[in-house]
Design an enzyme around this catalytic site. Sequence first.
Site, PDB file in Angstrom:
ATOM      1  N   GLY A  39      -4.009 -13.706  10.133  1.00  0.00           N
ATOM      2  CA  GLY A  39      -3.317 -13.590   8.854  1.00  0.00           C
ATOM      3  C   GLY A  39      -1.894 -14.129   8.889  1.00  0.00           C
ATOM      4  NE  ARG A 108       4.763  -4.853  -2.317  1.00  0.00           N
ATOM      5  CZ  ARG A 108       5.949  -4.601  -2.854  1.00  0.00           C
ATOM      6  NH1 ARG A 108       6.056  -4.196  -4.120  1.00  0.00           N
ATOM      7  NH2 ARG A 108       7.050  -4.746  -2.138  1.00  0.00           N
ATOM      8  CG  ASN A 121      -4.632  -2.996   2.814  1.00  0.00           C
ATOM      9  OD1 ASN A 121      -5.534  -3.830   2.735  1.00  0.00           O
ATOM     10  ND2 ASN A 121      -3.363  -3.309   2.660  1.00  0.00           N
ATOM     11  CG  ASP A 177      11.900  -0.703   5.873  1.00  0.00           C
ATOM     12  OD1 ASP A 177      11.732  -1.547   4.988  1.00  0.00           O
ATOM     13  OD2 ASP A 177      11.042   0.141   6.191  1.00  0.00           O
ATOM     14  NE  ARG A 180      12.796  -7.033   4.062  1.00  0.00           N
ATOM     15  CZ  ARG A 180      11.554  -6.690   3.753  1.00  0.00           C
ATOM     16  NH1 ARG A 180      11.233  -5.420   3.570  1.00  0.00           N
ATOM     17  NH2 ARG A 180      10.626  -7.621   3.610  1.00  0.00           N
ATOM     18  CG  HIS A 204       7.468   0.167   4.891  1.00  0.00           C
ATOM     19  ND1 HIS A 204       8.616  -0.585   5.041  1.00  0.00           N
ATOM     20  CD2 HIS A 204       6.501  -0.713   4.528  1.00  0.00           C
ATOM     21  CE1 HIS A 204       8.349  -1.857   4.784  1.00  0.00           C
ATOM     22  NE2 HIS A 204       7.069  -1.957   4.464  1.00  0.00           N
TER      23      HIS A 204
HETATM   24  N1  LIG Z   1       4.989  -2.588   7.602  1.00  0.00           N
HETATM   25  C1  LIG Z   1       5.660  -3.577   7.048  1.00  0.00           C
HETATM   26  O1  LIG Z   1       6.896  -3.607   7.064  1.00  0.00           O
HETATM   27  C2  LIG Z   1       4.915  -4.717   6.430  1.00  0.00           C
HETATM   28  C3  LIG Z   1       5.592  -5.929   6.176  1.00  0.00           C
HETATM   29  C4  LIG Z   1       4.884  -6.986   5.629  1.00  0.00           C
HETATM   30  C5  LIG Z   1       3.522  -6.842   5.321  1.00  0.00           C
HETATM   31  N2  LIG Z   1       2.901  -5.665   5.583  1.00  0.00           N
HETATM   32  C6  LIG Z   1       1.465  -5.485   5.309  1.00  0.00           C
HETATM   33  O2  LIG Z   1       0.718  -6.132   6.318  1.00  0.00           O
HETATM   34  C7  LIG Z   1      -0.598  -6.450   5.814  1.00  0.00           C
HETATM   35  C8  LIG Z   1      -0.981  -7.880   6.173  1.00  0.00           C
HETATM   36  O3  LIG Z   1      -0.140  -8.784   5.513  1.00  0.00           O
HETATM   37  P1  LIG Z   1      -0.361 -10.381   5.688  1.00  0.00           P
HETATM   38  O4  LIG Z   1       0.695 -11.047   4.904  1.00  0.00           O
HETATM   39  O5  LIG Z   1      -0.526 -10.725   7.127  1.00  0.00           O
HETATM   40  O6  LIG Z   1      -1.778 -10.570   4.941  1.00  0.00           O
HETATM   41  P2  LIG Z   1      -2.838 -11.752   5.133  1.00  0.00           P
HETATM   42  O7  LIG Z   1      -3.803 -11.640   4.007  1.00  0.00           O
HETATM   43  O8  LIG Z   1      -2.135 -13.036   5.333  1.00  0.00           O
HETATM   44  O9  LIG Z   1      -3.553 -11.402   6.506  1.00  0.00           O
HETATM   45  C9  LIG Z   1      -4.350 -10.285   6.656  1.00  0.00           C
HETATM   46  C10 LIG Z   1      -5.400 -10.569   7.691  1.00  0.00           C
HETATM   47  O10 LIG Z   1      -6.187  -9.386   7.856  1.00  0.00           O
HETATM   48  C11 LIG Z   1      -7.509  -9.815   8.061  1.00  0.00           C
HETATM   49  N3  LIG Z   1      -8.450  -8.717   7.824  1.00  0.00           N
HETATM   50  C12 LIG Z   1      -8.905  -8.212   6.661  1.00  0.00           C
HETATM   51  N4  LIG Z   1      -9.774  -7.219   6.901  1.00  0.00           N
HETATM   52  C13 LIG Z   1      -9.862  -7.092   8.234  1.00  0.00           C
HETATM   53  C14 LIG Z   1     -10.600  -6.250   9.102  1.00  0.00           C
HETATM   54  N5  LIG Z   1     -11.443  -5.322   8.619  1.00  0.00           N
HETATM   55  N6  LIG Z   1     -10.443  -6.409  10.435  1.00  0.00           N
HETATM   56  C15 LIG Z   1      -9.596  -7.340  10.921  1.00  0.00           C
HETATM   57  N7  LIG Z   1      -8.887  -8.160  10.155  1.00  0.00           N
HETATM   58  C16 LIG Z   1      -9.023  -8.044   8.829  1.00  0.00           C
HETATM   59  C17 LIG Z   1      -7.700 -10.993   7.112  1.00  0.00           C
HETATM   60  O11 LIG Z   1      -8.830 -11.773   7.479  1.00  0.00           O
HETATM   61  C18 LIG Z   1      -6.378 -11.711   7.269  1.00  0.00           C
HETATM   62  O12 LIG Z   1      -6.436 -12.677   8.277  1.00  0.00           O
HETATM   63  C19 LIG Z   1      -0.528  -6.161   4.324  1.00  0.00           C
HETATM   64  O13 LIG Z   1      -1.114  -4.907   4.051  1.00  0.00           O
HETATM   65  C20 LIG Z   1       0.965  -6.108   4.028  1.00  0.00           C
HETATM   66  O14 LIG Z   1       1.275  -5.322   2.908  1.00  0.00           O
HETATM   67  C21 LIG Z   1       3.577  -4.616   6.120  1.00  0.00           C
HETATM   68  O1  LIG Z   2       6.715  -5.537   0.431  1.00  0.00           O
HETATM   69  C1  LIG Z   2       5.576  -5.651   0.896  1.00  0.00           C
HETATM   70  O2  LIG Z   2       4.568  -5.515   0.214  1.00  0.00           O
HETATM   71  C2  LIG Z   2       5.419  -6.028   2.342  1.00  0.00           C
HETATM   72  C3  LIG Z   2       6.245  -5.203   3.267  1.00  0.00           C
HETATM   73  O3  LIG Z   2       5.995  -3.848   3.151  1.00  0.00           O
HETATM   74  C4  LIG Z   2       7.709  -5.514   3.212  1.00  0.00           C
HETATM   75  O4  LIG Z   2       8.521  -4.592   3.233  1.00  0.00           O
HETATM   76  O5  LIG Z   2       8.062  -6.712   3.198  1.00  0.00           O
END
Ligand SMILES: NC(=O)c1ccc[n+]([C@@H]2O[C@H](COP(=O)([O-])OP(=O)(O)OC[C@H]3O[C@@H](n4cnc5c(N)ncnc54)[C@H](O)[C@@H]3O)[C@@H](O)[C@H]2O)c1
Ligand SMILES: O=C(O)C[C@H](O)C(=O)O
Length: 340
Positions: A39, A108, A121, A177, A180, A204
Site C-alpha cells: 500500500g 480516507r 478496517n 502526531d 507534526r 489519534h
Molecule cells: N496511524 C496513523 O497515523 C495513520 C497515518 C496514515 C494512514 N493511516 C491509516 O493506514 C491505513 C493504510 O493507509 P494507506 O494509505 O497505506 O492505504 P492504501 O490503500 O494505499 O494501502 C492499504 C493496503 O492494505 C492492503 N490490504 C487491504 N486489506 C488487507 C488485508 N486483509 N490483509 C493485508 N493487506 C490488506 C491493500 O491491498 C493495500 O495495499 C489506512 O487505514 C489509513 O487511514 C494511519
Molecule cells: O488522516 C488520516 O486519515 C490518516 C492519518 O490518520 C493521519 O493522521 O494522517
Amino acid sequence: MASPSSTALLKWAQAASRGFAAASAGNPGRKVAVLGAAGGIGQPLSMLMKMNSQVSSLSLYDIAGTPGVAADVSHINTKAQTRGYDKDGLAEALRGCDLVIIPAGVPRKPGMTRDDLFKINAGIVRDLVEAVGKHCPGAVLNIISNPVNSTVPIAAEQLKKMGVYDKRKIMGVTTLDVVRAKTFYAEKNGLDVSAVDVPVVGGHAGVTILPLFSQATPKATMSAEVLDALTKRTQDGGTEVVQAKAGKGSATLSMAYAAALFADACLRGLNGHPVVECTYVESTVTDAPYFASKVKLSTEGVDKVHDLGPLSDYEKDGLKAMMPELLASIEKGVQFVKGA
Ligand SMILES: NC(=O)c1ccc[n+]([C@@H]2O[C@H](COP(=O)([O-])OP(=O)(O)OC[C@H]3O[C@@H](n4cnc5c(N)ncnc54)[C@H](O)[C@@H]3O)[C@@H](O)[C@H]2O)c1
Ligand SMILES: O=C(O)C[C@H](O)C(=O)O
C-alpha cells in the site's frame, strides 16, 4: 536540519550501506512483518525497515501486489532477508516474528472521518490480529490502520478471546502526531526542529489528539491565539493531507517515516536499549482504558506508561473535551469483537 529522530534514520541508512549493524551490535537480528506492504504506507515503510540494521528477516504481506514490492525491496544491499507473501502465505510470513506492523486497510477521502473507515478496517485488523495470535502470539504489534482509537481495542479483544493477550505488546502508532507537532512548533517559533520535543497524548482522531505545548522543549512563549492555532493544526494534520491529495488517499510518506521511527524504537527496546515514545496503549493514566502518552519501550514491549505531567488550563480543557469521543470509539472497538 535533521531532528534527533531523522538523524537516527540517516544513521541506519549509512550503517546499512556500510554493511554493519550499528544499532544491533551484539543483538540477535529481528524478524519483522509488514501487513499491507504493497500500500501507500506499506511500500515506503517496507523500504525503511529493509534499511534498519536491527532487522534480519523482513516479511512483506498483502492481499495483492507483494511479489513486485518484495522483489524491488529485496535488491537493497542490506542484511534483512526479504520475502513477499500473498493471501496463502500469512502464517509463514508471521511465524517467528518479533514485531508485526499493520498498515492494512482503506484510507480516507475528503469529507470522511477516520471513524468512517471502521466498517471496512475493523474486520481487516481483527482477522490479521487473529493470525498474529495463532502464529506469533509473543510479537509486538504496531497498529497503524484507522481508526486507531478503535482498532487497538479490537486487536486487544481479539487476542483476549484467544487467551494470548499481553497488554505490553499492543501499541497504536501515534508518532505522526508527534512528528507534526514538532514540525509546526519549530516552524512557528523559528526553532531548530532537531532540538524540539513535543509530547502528544490522547488518541489519534481530531480532538482526541492533544499536543502538550506547555511541555514542549525548548520553551517558547506563544499567545493564546497561536497556541490554539498550533493545537488545531496538529489535530487536523491528517485532514490537511487528505484534502491536498484530493481523493488519492491520506498521509503515506510522512506516515511511513513516523512508523519506521516507532518500529525502530520498539526494536531498540526489545534489544535492551529502552526508549520513551508517545504511543496509544492500554492505560490507567485517565478514565480511558486506552490512551496515548509517553511510554517506556523495553525488552517485553511496554515497560512503563508515564502519566501526563502538569497540564495548562487549555490542555485540561482539551483532555476533558476529548473523553466522550475517545471512550465511544474504544467501546465501539471492544463491542465489535465481544458482541460478535
Ligand atoms: N496511524 C496513523 O497515523 C495513520 C497515518 C496514515 C494512514 N493511516 C491509516 O493506514 C491505513 C493504510 O493507509 P494507506 O494509505 O497505506 O492505504 P492504501 O490503500 O494505499 O494501502 C492499504 C493496503 O492494505 C492492503 N490490504 C487491504 N486489506 C488487507 C488485508 N486483509 N490483509 C493485508 N493487506 C490488506 C491493500 O491491498 C493495500 O495495499 C489506512 O487505514 C489509513 O487511514 C494511519
Ligand atoms: O488522516 C488520516 O486519515 C490518516 C492519518 O490518520 C493521519 O493522521 O494522517
